[in-house]
Write an enzyme that holds these catalytic residues in place. Structure first.
Site, PDB file in Angstrom:
ATOM      1  N   GLU A  75       0.805  -1.212   0.000  1.00 44.94           N
ATOM      2  CA  GLU A  75       0.000   0.000   0.000  1.00 44.94           C
ATOM      3  C   GLU A  75       0.844   1.271   0.000  1.00 44.94           C
ATOM      4  O   GLU A  75       0.354   2.362   0.320  1.00 44.94           O
ATOM      5  CB  GLU A  75      -0.949   0.011   1.217  1.00 44.94           C
ATOM      6  CG  GLU A  75      -1.803  -1.226   1.390  1.00 44.94           C
ATOM      7  CD  GLU A  75      -2.889  -1.371   0.325  1.00 44.94           C
ATOM      8  OE1 GLU A  75      -2.788  -0.710  -0.723  1.00 44.94           O
ATOM      9  OE2 GLU A  75      -3.828  -2.150   0.558  1.00 44.94           O
ATOM     10  N   TYR A 121     -14.388  15.881  19.114  1.00 42.96           N
ATOM     11  CA  TYR A 121     -13.066  15.349  18.799  1.00 42.96           C
ATOM     12  C   TYR A 121     -13.001  14.722  17.418  1.00 42.96           C
ATOM     13  O   TYR A 121     -11.955  14.731  16.766  1.00 42.96           O
ATOM     14  CB  TYR A 121     -12.626  14.359  19.883  1.00 42.96           C
ATOM     15  CG  TYR A 121     -12.151  15.090  21.111  1.00 42.96           C
ATOM     16  CD1 TYR A 121     -10.824  15.447  21.264  1.00 42.96           C
ATOM     17  CD2 TYR A 121     -13.056  15.479  22.094  1.00 42.96           C
ATOM     18  CE1 TYR A 121     -10.397  16.151  22.369  1.00 42.96           C
ATOM     19  CE2 TYR A 121     -12.639  16.190  23.205  1.00 42.96           C
ATOM     20  CZ  TYR A 121     -11.303  16.520  23.338  1.00 42.96           C
ATOM     21  OH  TYR A 121     -10.890  17.240  24.435  1.00 42.96           O
TER      22      TYR A 121
END
Length: 215
Positions: A75, A121
Site C-alpha cells: 500500500e 473530537y
C-alpha cells in the site's frame, strides 16, 4: 538509542497496541513514518502489526528505494500520496478497522464527509473524511485518488477496505485513526435512532476554535 532505532521501536509499540485492541487483525494494516532526512520507515508487506520485529521494519530512501529491512507494504502508493500532497505529514496509518469498514458500506453516508458530527473530537482530529471508491488492494490508483484531493484531507475512508489517516507524527496519526473508528462505531450504534448530533453552529465553533481544515 539512535533516532532511527527509537522510531522503529515506537512503530512496533503503537502497532501492537492497535492489534491488541482489535483495531487491526491478521496481517492487515500498515504504518509509515517520515524521518528528518526525508526517508521512510514502513511496516513490511504481509506482516502482523501485533508481532513486528523492529529490525525488519522497511527503511526506504526519500526516492522510495529499499535501504534496509524487509519489503514494504504493497500500500505504499497510499502513503506516498499523503507525503507528496499533504504539507506537514509525518506519519500515515492505514487500518481495516471493523466499524470504519462497516460505515463505508452504508448507502446513506455522505461521500464528501462520511462521519456525522457526533463529537467535537471527531471534527477536531479529522476534519472532513472523504469516502473513496473500492480499489483492489495494492492498486496504485488508490494513491492517484488521494493525490486528486490535493492535500485537502488528512483522512480518507476506502470503500470496503478501511481508513487511511495522515498526521504530523505517529502519535497524532494513530490517535486520529482511533477517533475515526470510535466515531464510526457511534454512528453504527445510533443508526435509526433520533440522536442529537452537533448542529451547524456548534460545528462551526469547533472548526474556528481549533483551526480545523473544513474544506
Amino acid at each position: 538509542m539512535s533516532a532511527l532505532s527509537a522510531t522503529r521501536e515506537q512503530i512496533c509499540r503503537m502497532a501492537k497496541s492497535l492489534f491488541d485492541r482489535g483495531l487491526t487483525h491478521g496481517s492487515t494494516g500498515n504504518i509509515s513514518v517520515r524521518l528528518d532526512d526525508g526517508s521512510l520507515l514502513v511496516t513490511p508487506t504481509g506482516s502482523s502489526m501485533g508481532f513486528l520485529d523492529p529490525s525488519r521494519i522497511s527503511h526506504l530512501s526519500a526516492e522510495g528505494n529499499l535501504l534496509a529491512g524487509d519489503r514494504p507494504t504493497k500500500e505504499m502508493p497510499l502513503h506516498a500520496a499523503f507525503y507528496d500532497t499533504r504539507h506537514g505529514t509525518g506519519a500515515v496509518v492505514h487500518l481495516h478497522s471493523c466499524h470504519s469498514v462497516a460505515l463505508s458500506l452504508l448507502p446513506e453516508i455522505d461521500p464528501d464527509n462520511v462521519l456525522p458530527p457526533l463529537t467535537a473530537y471527531g471534527i477536531m482530529q479529522l476534519g472532513k473524511v472523504k469516502l473513496l471508491p473500492f480499489f483492489v488492494p495494492g492498486d496504485p490508483a488508490m494513491g492517484d485518488a488521494v493525490r486528486g484531493l490535493a492535500g485537502k484531507r488528512s483522512a480518507v475512508l476506502l470503500a470496503n477496505h478501511g481508513p487511511v489517516v495522515a498526521g504530523k507524527d505517529l502519535e497524532a496519526a494513530v490517535y486520529a485513526t482511533e477517533e475515526l473508528e470510535a466515531t464510526a462505531q457511534l454512528a453504527l450504534l445510533l443508526r435509526g435512532a433520533a440522536a442529537t448530533s452537533l448542529n451547524a453552529h456548534q460545528t462551526a465553533r469547533i472548526v474556528e476554535r481549533f483551526d480545523v481544515d473544513w474544506t
